[in-house]
Motif scaffolding. Structure first.
Motif, PDB file in Angstrom:
ATOM      1  N   PHE A   1       0.831  -1.208   0.000  1.00 48.68           N
ATOM      2  CA  PHE A   1       0.000   0.000   0.000  1.00 48.68           C
ATOM      3  C   PHE A   1       0.865   1.257   0.000  1.00 48.68           C
ATOM      4  O   PHE A   1       0.632   2.193  -0.779  1.00 48.68           O
ATOM      5  CB  PHE A   1      -0.921  -0.022   1.221  1.00 48.68           C
ATOM      6  CG  PHE A   1      -1.686   1.255   1.441  1.00 48.68           C
ATOM      7  CD1 PHE A   1      -2.612   1.703   0.512  1.00 48.68           C
ATOM      8  CD2 PHE A   1      -1.485   2.016   2.590  1.00 48.68           C
ATOM      9  CE1 PHE A   1      -3.329   2.881   0.713  1.00 48.68           C
ATOM     10  CE2 PHE A   1      -2.191   3.190   2.802  1.00 48.68           C
ATOM     11  CZ  PHE A   1      -3.110   3.626   1.864  1.00 48.68           C
TER      12      PHE A   1
ATOM     13  N   LYS B   1       1.117   4.125  -2.937  1.00 49.93           N
ATOM     14  CA  LYS B   1       0.888   5.542  -2.615  1.00 49.93           C
ATOM     15  C   LYS B   1       2.079   6.396  -3.051  1.00 49.93           C
ATOM     16  O   LYS B   1       1.905   7.489  -3.618  1.00 49.93           O
ATOM     17  CB  LYS B   1       0.656   5.688  -1.108  1.00 49.93           C
ATOM     18  CG  LYS B   1       0.428   7.122  -0.646  1.00 49.93           C
ATOM     19  CD  LYS B   1      -0.869   7.682  -1.199  1.00 49.93           C
ATOM     20  CE  LYS B   1      -1.198   9.044  -0.589  1.00 49.93           C
ATOM     21  NZ  LYS B   1      -0.220  10.086  -0.893  1.00 49.93           N
ATOM     22  N   THR B   2       3.290   5.923  -2.812  1.00 54.61           N
ATOM     23  CA  THR B   2       4.486   6.676  -3.189  1.00 54.61           C
ATOM     24  C   THR B   2       4.595   6.824  -4.699  1.00 54.61           C
ATOM     25  O   THR B   2       4.916   7.907  -5.218  1.00 54.61           O
ATOM     26  CB  THR B   2       5.745   5.981  -2.640  1.00 54.61           C
ATOM     27  OG1 THR B   2       5.652   5.895  -1.216  1.00 54.61           O
ATOM     28  CG2 THR B   2       7.008   6.747  -3.020  1.00 54.61           C
TER      29      THR B   2
ATOM     30  N   ASP C   1       2.083   6.713  -6.780  1.00 54.92           N
ATOM     31  CA  ASP C   1       0.994   7.592  -7.197  1.00 54.92           C
ATOM     32  C   ASP C   1       1.353   9.064  -6.996  1.00 54.92           C
ATOM     33  O   ASP C   1       1.017   9.915  -7.829  1.00 54.92           O
ATOM     34  CB  ASP C   1      -0.276   7.254  -6.408  1.00 54.92           C
ATOM     35  CG  ASP C   1      -1.532   7.552  -7.188  1.00 54.92           C
ATOM     36  OD1 ASP C   1      -2.034   6.666  -7.885  1.00 54.92           O
ATOM     37  OD2 ASP C   1      -2.014   8.710  -7.128  1.00 54.92           O
ATOM     38  N   ASP C   2       2.049   9.363  -5.909  1.00 53.70           N
ATOM     39  CA  ASP C   2       2.433  10.749  -5.625  1.00 53.70           C
ATOM     40  C   ASP C   2       3.432  11.294  -6.632  1.00 53.70           C
ATOM     41  O   ASP C   2       3.595  12.507  -6.748  1.00 53.70           O
ATOM     42  CB  ASP C   2       3.039  10.853  -4.223  1.00 53.70           C
ATOM     43  CG  ASP C   2       2.008  10.619  -3.128  1.00 53.70           C
ATOM     44  OD1 ASP C   2       0.807  10.614  -3.431  1.00 53.70           O
ATOM     45  OD2 ASP C   2       2.421  10.423  -1.965  1.00 53.70           O
TER      46      ASP C   2
ATOM     47  N   PHE D   1      -6.640   7.991  -4.418  1.00 55.75           N
ATOM     48  CA  PHE D   1      -5.575   8.613  -3.631  1.00 55.75           C
ATOM     49  C   PHE D   1      -5.666  10.132  -3.710  1.00 55.75           C
ATOM     50  O   PHE D   1      -5.469  10.841  -2.722  1.00 55.75           O
ATOM     51  CB  PHE D   1      -4.203   8.158  -4.120  1.00 55.75           C
ATOM     52  CG  PHE D   1      -3.886   6.732  -3.770  1.00 55.75           C
ATOM     53  CD1 PHE D   1      -3.823   6.321  -2.452  1.00 55.75           C
ATOM     54  CD2 PHE D   1      -3.648   5.800  -4.765  1.00 55.75           C
ATOM     55  CE1 PHE D   1      -3.529   5.009  -2.121  1.00 55.75           C
ATOM     56  CE2 PHE D   1      -3.353   4.483  -4.445  1.00 55.75           C
ATOM     57  CZ  PHE D   1      -3.297   4.083  -3.121  1.00 55.75           C
ATOM     58  N   GLN D   2      -5.959  10.644  -4.897  1.00 55.64           N
ATOM     59  CA  GLN D   2      -6.047  12.084  -5.085  1.00 55.64           C
ATOM     60  C   GLN D   2      -7.328  12.655  -4.485  1.00 55.64           C
ATOM     61  O   GLN D   2      -7.379  13.829  -4.116  1.00 55.64           O
ATOM     62  CB  GLN D   2      -5.931  12.413  -6.569  1.00 55.64           C
ATOM     63  CG  GLN D   2      -4.555  12.053  -7.134  1.00 55.64           C
ATOM     64  CD  GLN D   2      -4.479  12.091  -8.646  1.00 55.64           C
ATOM     65  OE1 GLN D   2      -5.481  12.310  -9.323  1.00 55.64           O
ATOM     66  NE2 GLN D   2      -3.293  11.864  -9.188  1.00 55.64           N
TER      67      GLN D   2
ATOM     68  N   PHE E   1      -6.613  11.835  -0.150  1.00 52.63           N
ATOM     69  CA  PHE E   1      -5.385  12.299   0.483  1.00 52.63           C
ATOM     70  C   PHE E   1      -5.021  13.682  -0.038  1.00 52.63           C
ATOM     71  O   PHE E   1      -4.914  13.881  -1.256  1.00 52.63           O
ATOM     72  CB  PHE E   1      -4.224  11.338   0.199  1.00 52.63           C
ATOM     73  CG  PHE E   1      -4.289  10.035   0.939  1.00 52.63           C
ATOM     74  CD1 PHE E   1      -3.688   9.898   2.189  1.00 52.63           C
ATOM     75  CD2 PHE E   1      -4.940   8.936   0.385  1.00 52.63           C
ATOM     76  CE1 PHE E   1      -3.731   8.689   2.872  1.00 52.63           C
ATOM     77  CE2 PHE E   1      -5.001   7.729   1.059  1.00 52.63           C
ATOM     78  CZ  PHE E   1      -4.398   7.603   2.310  1.00 52.63           C
TER      79      PHE E   1
ATOM     80  N   ASN F   1      -0.785  14.278  -2.395  1.00 51.79           N
ATOM     81  CA  ASN F   1      -1.029  13.544  -3.634  1.00 51.79           C
ATOM     82  C   ASN F   1      -0.056  14.028  -4.717  1.00 51.79           C
ATOM     83  O   ASN F   1       0.917  14.720  -4.417  1.00 51.79           O
ATOM     84  CB  ASN F   1      -2.487  13.721  -4.068  1.00 51.79           C
ATOM     85  CG  ASN F   1      -2.912  15.178  -4.067  1.00 51.79           C
ATOM     86  OD1 ASN F   1      -2.186  16.050  -4.552  1.00 51.79           O
ATOM     87  ND2 ASN F   1      -4.081  15.471  -3.503  1.00 51.79           N
TER      88      ASN F   1
ATOM     89  N   GLN G   1       5.483  13.245   3.351  1.00 50.26           N
ATOM     90  CA  GLN G   1       5.322  12.097   2.477  1.00 50.26           C
ATOM     91  C   GLN G   1       5.256  10.838   3.345  1.00 50.26           C
ATOM     92  O   GLN G   1       5.824  10.814   4.433  1.00 50.26           O
ATOM     93  CB  GLN G   1       6.487  11.999   1.484  1.00 50.26           C
ATOM     94  CG  GLN G   1       7.869  11.964   2.128  1.00 50.26           C
ATOM     95  CD  GLN G   1       9.002  12.013   1.120  1.00 50.26           C
ATOM     96  OE1 GLN G   1       8.975  12.747   0.149  1.00 50.26           O
ATOM     97  NE2 GLN G   1      10.019  11.202   1.355  1.00 50.26           N
TER      98      GLN G   1
ATOM     99  N   PHE H   1       1.809  10.006   3.220  1.00 49.38           N
ATOM    100  CA  PHE H   1       0.373   9.905   3.468  1.00 49.38           C
ATOM    101  C   PHE H   1      -0.315  11.232   3.788  1.00 49.38           C
ATOM    102  O   PHE H   1      -1.259  11.614   3.101  1.00 49.38           O
ATOM    103  CB  PHE H   1       0.113   8.902   4.607  1.00 49.38           C
ATOM    104  CG  PHE H   1       0.584   7.509   4.312  1.00 49.38           C
ATOM    105  CD1 PHE H   1      -0.033   6.733   3.344  1.00 49.38           C
ATOM    106  CD2 PHE H   1       1.672   6.972   4.995  1.00 49.38           C
ATOM    107  CE1 PHE H   1       0.415   5.457   3.060  1.00 49.38           C
ATOM    108  CE2 PHE H   1       2.113   5.693   4.728  1.00 49.38           C
ATOM    109  CZ  PHE H   1       1.486   4.923   3.752  1.00 49.38           C
TER     110      PHE H   1
END
Length: 259
Positions: free
Chosen positions: A177, A181-182, A184-185, A196-197, A200, A203, A222, A224
Motif C-alpha cells: 500500500f 501511494k508513493t 501515485d504521488d 488517492f487524489q 489524500f 497527492n 510524504q 500519506f
C-alpha cells in the motif's frame, strides 16, 4: 495451496513487484493521457537532469538494499507463525497497526526529508539526486542516492514495522500500500476518479509543488498526510489550473511566490 513461500519472503519482494507493475501502468496511461498531465511529455523529456536508464538503475539499487535490510529485520524479529495465529482474525488490531505505521513513516520521513534540504552537505551530495527529476514520473518515485534511500525510506519502513507491532504477513499489505501511494504521488498525472487524489491531500499535485524551484522549501510531507507541513509552517497552498494546451499545472498562492 501452500506454495512454501514464507510471509517474510513475500513481505520483502511483493512490494518491489508492486512498484514496477503499478508504475508501469502509469507509464502506459501517460502515453494516452496528455490532458491529465501536470507537465507536458516534452517537459518530462527535456527538463529532467537524469536519464530514465539511470533512474531504473538507481531504483533497483535501492530496492536491493531494502531487500537485504528487510531480510535481516525479519530474521531478527523472528517467525510470523506465532504472531499471525494470535492476530489474523482481529481487523481492529490490523487497523491500529496500519494507522500507527502510517504515522511513524510520515513522521520519520518528514523530519529526515526536511533535514536533507536544510543541511547543505546532505542536499548537495545525497538528496539533490532525487530533485534531478524536476518533472516527476511514476518509476522515479524511489530514485534516490543509496545513502538517502537507506536513511529515509529503508529505516523509516523498518521503524514503521517495529513500532506498529505488525506481523510479516500484515507487512506484505502495508508496504505494498505504501509503495502504491508513493508511486501515485510521483505519477505526474491528475486523473479523474483517482482515490488517492480524492482522499489524500498529500497527492501527485501536492508533491509536484515540492519538486519545483518555488516549492523546494515546502511540502516535505510524504507519503500519506500533510499534518507536519501544516503544523510546522512548511505547507504551501496551491491551485490546480488547466493549461490552454491541455493538462494541468500547479501554481503557488501569490503570498508564497516571492519567498
Amino acid at each position: 495451496m501452500d506454495l512454501g513461500i514464507s510471509d517474510e519472503m513475500l513481505g520483502t519482494f511483493v512490494p518491489i513487484l508492486v512498484y514496477w507493475i503499478y508504475s508501469g501502468i502509469y507509464v502506459v496511461l501517460g502515453l494516452f493521457a496528455e490532458d491529465y498531465r501536470l507537465h507536458t511529455k516534452q517537459d518530462e523529456d527535456e527538463k529532467n537532469l537524469v536519464s530514465k536508464i539511470d533512474v531504473v538503475k538507481g531504483v533497483l539499487l535501492q530496492q536491493a538494499v531494502q531487500a537485504v535490510v528487510a531480510t535481516l529485520l525479519f530474521a531478527v524479529t523472528g517467525s510470523d507463525s506465532q504472531i499471525s495465529t494470535n492476530e489474523n482474525t482481529s481487523l481492529l488490531v490490523l487497523a491500529r497497526q496500519f494507522v500507527t505505521a502510517m504515522l511513524v513513516m510520515d513522521t520519520w520521513q518528514y523530519f529526515m526529508h526536511r533535514y536533507m534540504h536544510q543541511n547543505k552537505f546532505l542536499y548537495k551530495h545525497f538528496h539533490s539526486l532525487h530533485h534531478r527529476l524536476i518533472v516527476p514520473y511514476s518509476f522515479g518515485a524511489l530514485y534516490n542516492h543509496p545513502v538517502e534511500g537507506l536513511l529515509n525510506d529503508t529505516i523509516g519502513g523498518a521503524l514503521s514495522f517495529l513500532l506498529s507491532g505488525m506481523s510479516p504477513r500484515a507487512s506484505i499489505f502495508f508496504f505494498s500500500f505504501a509503495t502504491i501511494k508513493t508511486v501515485d504521488d510521483h505519477c505526474g498525472l491528475w486523473l479523474p476518479g483517482n482515490l488517492f487524489q480524492m482522499f489524500f491531500n498529500n497527492n501527485s499535485a501536492y508533491h509536484d509543488v515540492h519538486h519545483q524551484l518555488y516549492g523546494n522549501k515546502y511540502n516535505f510531507s510524504q507519503p500519506f498526510f500533510v499534518m507536519w507541513d501544516k503544523m510546522l509552517g512548511t505547507y504551501m497552498p496551491y491551485s490546480l489550473e488547466k493549461r490552454s494546451s491541455g493538462g494541468f499545472e500547479t501554481r503557488p498562492c501569490k503570498d508564497y511566490k516571492d519567498e
